[in-house]
Design a protein around this motif. Structure first.
Motif, PDB file in Angstrom:
ATOM      1  N   ALA A   1       0.824  -1.210   0.000  1.00 43.08           N
ATOM      2  CA  ALA A   1       0.000   0.000   0.000  1.00 43.08           C
ATOM      3  C   ALA A   1       0.861   1.263   0.000  1.00 43.08           C
ATOM      4  O   ALA A   1       0.503   2.268  -0.620  1.00 43.08           O
ATOM      5  CB  ALA A   1      -0.930  -0.006   1.217  1.00 43.08           C
ATOM      6  N   MET A   2       1.987   1.217   0.699  1.00 38.08           N
ATOM      7  CA  MET A   2       2.888   2.369   0.695  1.00 38.08           C
ATOM      8  C   MET A   2       3.426   2.632  -0.706  1.00 38.08           C
ATOM      9  O   MET A   2       3.540   3.780  -1.137  1.00 38.08           O
ATOM     10  CB  MET A   2       4.052   2.127   1.663  1.00 38.08           C
ATOM     11  N   ARG A   3       3.732   1.563  -1.415  1.00 38.65           N
ATOM     12  CA  ARG A   3       4.286   1.720  -2.754  1.00 38.65           C
ATOM     13  C   ARG A   3       3.258   2.230  -3.755  1.00 38.65           C
ATOM     14  O   ARG A   3       3.586   3.024  -4.643  1.00 38.65           O
ATOM     15  CB  ARG A   3       4.867   0.385  -3.246  1.00 38.65           C
ATOM     16  N   ASP A   4       2.004   1.791  -3.604  1.00 36.44           N
ATOM     17  CA  ASP A   4       1.004   2.213  -4.604  1.00 36.44           C
ATOM     18  C   ASP A   4       0.149   3.392  -4.156  1.00 36.44           C
ATOM     19  O   ASP A   4      -0.809   3.774  -4.828  1.00 36.44           O
ATOM     20  CB  ASP A   4       0.117   1.033  -5.012  1.00 36.44           C
ATOM     21  N   GLY A   5       0.498   3.971  -2.985  1.00 34.56           N
ATOM     22  CA  GLY A   5      -0.179   5.191  -2.549  1.00 34.56           C
ATOM     23  C   GLY A   5      -1.538   4.985  -1.926  1.00 34.56           C
ATOM     24  O   GLY A   5      -2.343   5.926  -1.868  1.00 34.56           O
ATOM     25  N   THR A   6      -1.820   3.781  -1.426  1.00 36.33           N
ATOM     26  CA  THR A   6      -3.128   3.522  -0.818  1.00 36.33           C
ATOM     27  C   THR A   6      -3.021   3.182   0.673  1.00 36.33           C
ATOM     28  O   THR A   6      -3.939   2.592   1.234  1.00 36.33           O
ATOM     29  CB  THR A   6      -3.843   2.364  -1.545  1.00 36.33           C
ATOM     30  N   ALA A   7      -1.915   3.574   1.304  1.00 37.10           N
ATOM     31  CA  ALA A   7      -1.725   3.239   2.719  1.00 37.10           C
ATOM     32  C   ALA A   7      -2.827   3.829   3.589  1.00 37.10           C
ATOM     33  O   ALA A   7      -3.175   3.262   4.632  1.00 37.10           O
ATOM     34  CB  ALA A   7      -0.361   3.731   3.196  1.00 37.10           C
ATOM     35  N   HIS A   8      -3.396   4.968   3.156  1.00 41.74           N
ATOM     36  CA  HIS A   8      -4.454   5.588   3.948  1.00 41.74           C
ATOM     37  C   HIS A   8      -5.703   4.712   4.022  1.00 41.74           C
ATOM     38  O   HIS A   8      -6.530   4.876   4.916  1.00 41.74           O
ATOM     39  CB  HIS A   8      -4.822   6.949   3.354  1.00 41.74           C
ATOM     40  N   GLU A   9      -5.854   3.780   3.084  1.00 43.07           N
ATOM     41  CA  GLU A   9      -7.003   2.890   3.136  1.00 43.07           C
ATOM     42  C   GLU A   9      -6.850   1.849   4.245  1.00 43.07           C
ATOM     43  O   GLU A   9      -7.848   1.272   4.701  1.00 43.07           O
ATOM     44  CB  GLU A   9      -7.180   2.179   1.788  1.00 43.07           C
ATOM     45  N   LEU A  10      -5.610   1.631   4.680  1.00 39.04           N
ATOM     46  CA  LEU A  10      -5.344   0.678   5.749  1.00 39.04           C
ATOM     47  C   LEU A  10      -5.203   1.370   7.097  1.00 39.04           C
ATOM     48  O   LEU A  10      -5.843   0.983   8.069  1.00 39.04           O
ATOM     49  CB  LEU A  10      -4.066  -0.111   5.435  1.00 39.04           C
ATOM     50  N   ILE A  11      -4.345   2.393   7.170  1.00 38.06           N
ATOM     51  CA  ILE A  11      -4.062   3.067   8.440  1.00 38.06           C
ATOM     52  C   ILE A  11      -4.114   4.579   8.233  1.00 38.06           C
ATOM     53  O   ILE A  11      -3.075   5.242   8.101  1.00 38.06           O
ATOM     54  CB  ILE A  11      -2.677   2.669   9.010  1.00 38.06           C
ATOM     55  N   PRO A  12      -5.303   5.176   8.206  1.00 41.55           N
ATOM     56  CA  PRO A  12      -5.412   6.629   8.079  1.00 41.55           C
ATOM     57  C   PRO A  12      -5.180   7.304   9.446  1.00 41.55           C
ATOM     58  O   PRO A  12      -6.108   7.519  10.228  1.00 41.55           O
ATOM     59  CB  PRO A  12      -6.851   6.837   7.595  1.00 41.55           C
ATOM     60  N   LEU A  13      -3.919   7.608   9.746  1.00 45.10           N
ATOM     61  CA  LEU A  13      -3.563   8.150  11.052  1.00 45.10           C
ATOM     62  C   LEU A  13      -4.357   9.421  11.342  1.00 45.10           C
ATOM     63  O   LEU A  13      -4.318  10.380  10.565  1.00 45.10           O
ATOM     64  CB  LEU A  13      -2.062   8.438  11.110  1.00 45.10           C
ATOM     65  N   THR A  14      -5.051   9.437  12.469  1.00 43.18           N
ATOM     66  CA  THR A  14      -5.975  10.520  12.802  1.00 43.18           C
ATOM     67  C   THR A  14      -6.177  10.553  14.309  1.00 43.18           C
ATOM     68  O   THR A  14      -6.238   9.511  14.949  1.00 43.18           O
ATOM     69  CB  THR A  14      -7.348  10.303  12.125  1.00 43.18           C
ATOM     70  N   GLY A  15      -6.293  11.763  14.872  1.00 48.35           N
ATOM     71  CA  GLY A  15      -6.505  11.910  16.303  1.00 48.35           C
ATOM     72  C   GLY A  15      -7.973  11.962  16.673  1.00 48.35           C
ATOM     73  O   GLY A  15      -8.858  12.080  15.818  1.00 48.35           O
ATOM     74  N   GLN A  16      -8.224  11.904  17.983  1.00 47.38           N
ATOM     75  CA  GLN A  16      -9.605  11.934  18.480  1.00 47.38           C
ATOM     76  C   GLN A  16     -10.294  13.271  18.232  1.00 47.38           C
ATOM     77  O   GLN A  16     -11.523  13.347  18.302  1.00 47.38           O
ATOM     78  CB  GLN A  16      -9.620  11.590  19.964  1.00 47.38           C
ATOM     79  N   SER A  17      -9.520  14.305  17.908  1.00 45.41           N
ATOM     80  CA  SER A  17     -10.138  15.592  17.592  1.00 45.41           C
ATOM     81  C   SER A  17     -10.917  15.537  16.288  1.00 45.41           C
ATOM     82  O   SER A  17     -11.587  16.519  15.920  1.00 45.41           O
ATOM     83  CB  SER A  17      -9.077  16.697  17.516  1.00 45.41           C
ATOM     84  N   ALA A  18     -10.866  14.415  15.578  1.00 43.10           N
ATOM     85  CA  ALA A  18     -11.678  14.262  14.373  1.00 43.10           C
ATOM     86  C   ALA A  18     -13.148  14.539  14.672  1.00 43.10           C
ATOM     87  O   ALA A  18     -13.881  15.036  13.806  1.00 43.10           O
ATOM     88  CB  ALA A  18     -11.515  12.852  13.796  1.00 43.10           C
ATOM     89  N   GLY A  19     -13.573  14.229  15.881  1.00 45.07           N
ATOM     90  CA  GLY A  19     -14.958  14.474  16.250  1.00 45.07           C
ATOM     91  C   GLY A  19     -15.337  15.945  16.261  1.00 45.07           C
ATOM     92  O   GLY A  19     -16.524  16.288  16.290  1.00 45.07           O
ATOM     93  N   LEU A  20     -14.323  16.829  16.224  1.00 46.37           N
ATOM     94  CA  LEU A  20     -14.565  18.276  16.207  1.00 46.37           C
ATOM     95  C   LEU A  20     -14.470  18.863  14.805  1.00 46.37           C
ATOM     96  O   LEU A  20     -14.740  20.051  14.615  1.00 46.37           O
ATOM     97  CB  LEU A  20     -13.548  18.986  17.110  1.00 46.37           C
ATOM     98  N   VAL A  21     -14.080  18.058  13.839  1.00 46.98           N
ATOM     99  CA  VAL A  21     -13.869  18.548  12.475  1.00 46.98           C
ATOM    100  C   VAL A  21     -15.159  18.401  11.681  1.00 46.98           C
ATOM    101  O   VAL A  21     -15.692  17.300  11.540  1.00 46.98           O
ATOM    102  CB  VAL A  21     -12.724  17.784  11.788  1.00 46.98           C
ATOM    103  N   ARG A  22     -15.624  19.509  11.142  1.00 43.49           N
ATOM    104  CA  ARG A  22     -16.912  19.516  10.451  1.00 43.49           C
ATOM    105  C   ARG A  22     -16.794  19.777   8.953  1.00 43.49           C
ATOM    106  O   ARG A  22     -17.760  19.631   8.212  1.00 43.49           O
ATOM    107  CB  ARG A  22     -17.838  20.589  11.055  1.00 43.49           C
ATOM    108  N   ASP A  23     -15.607  20.203   8.486  1.00 39.55           N
ATOM    109  CA  ASP A  23     -15.485  20.553   7.078  1.00 39.55           C
ATOM    110  C   ASP A  23     -14.040  20.477   6.634  1.00 39.55           C
ATOM    111  O   ASP A  23     -13.129  20.305   7.440  1.00 39.55           O
ATOM    112  CB  ASP A  23     -16.044  21.961   6.814  1.00 39.55           C
ATOM    113  N   VAL A  24     -13.850  20.589   5.321  1.00 42.48           N
ATOM    114  CA  VAL A  24     -12.527  20.740   4.719  1.00 42.48           C
ATOM    115  C   VAL A  24     -12.447  22.183   4.245  1.00 42.48           C
ATOM    116  O   VAL A  24     -13.316  22.649   3.499  1.00 42.48           O
ATOM    117  CB  VAL A  24     -12.339  19.778   3.532  1.00 42.48           C
TER     118      VAL A  24
END
Length: 381
Positions: free
Chosen positions: A323-346
């Motif tokens: 996945a690292m080689r083909d650019g899809t590692a985020h599909e396996l381990i999308p590193l993210t903190g618990q503050s995601a619950g506070l994120v409402r938009d991009v």
């Protein structure tokens, strides 16, 4: 954010702030809601409301540092540049980058901004040749994580850079202070990426007390201005923010990852307990930590195994490497903190910085008004 709010004396680049002159800039900002004392008065320096001594140390206008979003992806130099141009401190990860790639990253970043930025390294892994390339680029700020800073501080200072050290325990903070670092980022277990076991709320004030007068940043769980105000109340002089900036227009991660953050709850961000079986181990002097990621079938599968054998670990590791080689590692381990619950938009990074500042100032005003009302009521009695 406008640059004319910067004190002329503070226009010196961060690399010009020497260790000997550090005490002139540093100090502790521990807001107290006591009678006759205003949070806003404590925090006003040079006419800018949300400005603390660490801003002078880092050469920035507002006490916000972007956590380096490193890994098997590229966060993009546009993100770091946008954050630095907005008055905060953009950061560039070097994890899994070659010396040539680091030099190219810095060249592109300097084409985009003339403001201070940080180059980040970790001890997971630590590559001496990459460190040599980082030092040769003379970054205004060098940030270091996931390991002891021993043996690195003198070279960073000799290059004219400020040393920002991330810690996850009080003991690590004390050792970092003794090693001569300039700023400490106390990272709580809420954070994305590799994190410890102590919450930001409990860790930050202990670190502040332990390393005084070194300035401390609060990291983990901060995604809006209320979090910044809370960090200042704990004695920190600023914040380090990662997850909120993952969900920004300039961040180079996939749109699917950003959308997952926006839709996630805090409990969706879990520790990857089996990380030692699939990711590079810490190098000498590295901290034993595990990353936090949004839940995926891959993460759930690995976390469900109580005693992982070599064959199963090898199979999972192979999937990660592919996945690292083909650019899809985020599909396996999308590193993210618990503050995601506070994120409402991009949103654009500069807009996020302005939003964080505006929200923090509004929160501080409300707290000051609350303290003033309480003081008036007490006096009336």
């Amino acid at each position: 954010m406008t640059r004319d709010r910067h004190d002329p004396e503070d226009e010196r680049p961060a690399e010009a702030v020497s260790r000997r002159g550090f005490e002139r800039w540093a100090g502790t900002v521990t807001p107290r809601l006591a009678s006759g004392q205003s949070l806003l008065r404590i925090l006003r320096v040079g006419g800018a409301m949300l400005r603390t001594p660490v801003c002078g140390v880092l050469g920035i206008e507002v006490p916000i540092v972007q956590g380096p979003l490193g890994g098997p992806w590229e966060q993009s130099m546009r993100l770091a540049a946008a954050i630095s141009d907005a008055g905060a401190l953009g950061s560039v990860p070097t994890t899994l980058r070659t010396p040539a790639q680091v030099r190219d990253d810095v060249r592109r970043l300097r084409d985009l901004t003339d403001r201070p930025f940080a180059l980040n390294m970790t001890r997971r892994p630590f590559v001496p040749e990459v460190f040599d390339a980082v030092v040769a680029e003379v970054p205004p700020v060098f940030s270091f994580a996931l390991g002891e800073p021993d043996g690195l501080v003198a070279r960073v200072h000799d290059a004219g850079a400020i040393f920002l050290q991330q810690v996850t325990t009080v003991e690590q903070a004390v050792r970092a202070a003794e090693a001569g670092v300039d700023v400490i980022s106390a990272q709580g277990t809420e954070s994305g990426g590799f994190c410890g076991d102590v919450s930001t709320m409990a860790l930050v004030p202990q670190v502040v007390d332990a390393v005084r007068p070194l300035p401390v940043l609060a990291s983990g769980g901060v995604a809006d201005g209320r979090g910044i105000a809370a960090a200042l109340a704990l004695g920190a002089q600023g914040v380090n923010i990662g997850t909120r900036f993952l969900a920004s227009a300039e961040c180079g991660v996939s749109d699917e990852w950003k959308a997952a953050i926006v839709s996630a709850t805090s409990q969706d961000a879990v520790k990857v307990a089996f990380a030692e079986h699939i990711l590079p181990p810490p190098t000498e002097g590295g901290f034993e930590t595990v990353p936090r990621s949004l839940r995926t079938p891959f993460v759930d599968e690995g976390n469900s195994v109580a005693d992982m054998g070599a064959a199963q670990a090898g199979a999972l590791r192979s999937r990660v490497m592919t996945a690292m080689r083909d650019g899809t590692a985020h599909e396996l381990i999308p590193l993210t903190g618990q503050s995601a619950g506070l994120v409402r938009d991009v949103a654009p990074a500069a807009e996020l910085v302005q939003r964080l500042v505006t929200e923090a100032e509004a929160t501080l005003r409300a707290l000051a008004d609350l303290a003033s009302a309480r003081s008036g009521a007490d006096e009336a009695r």
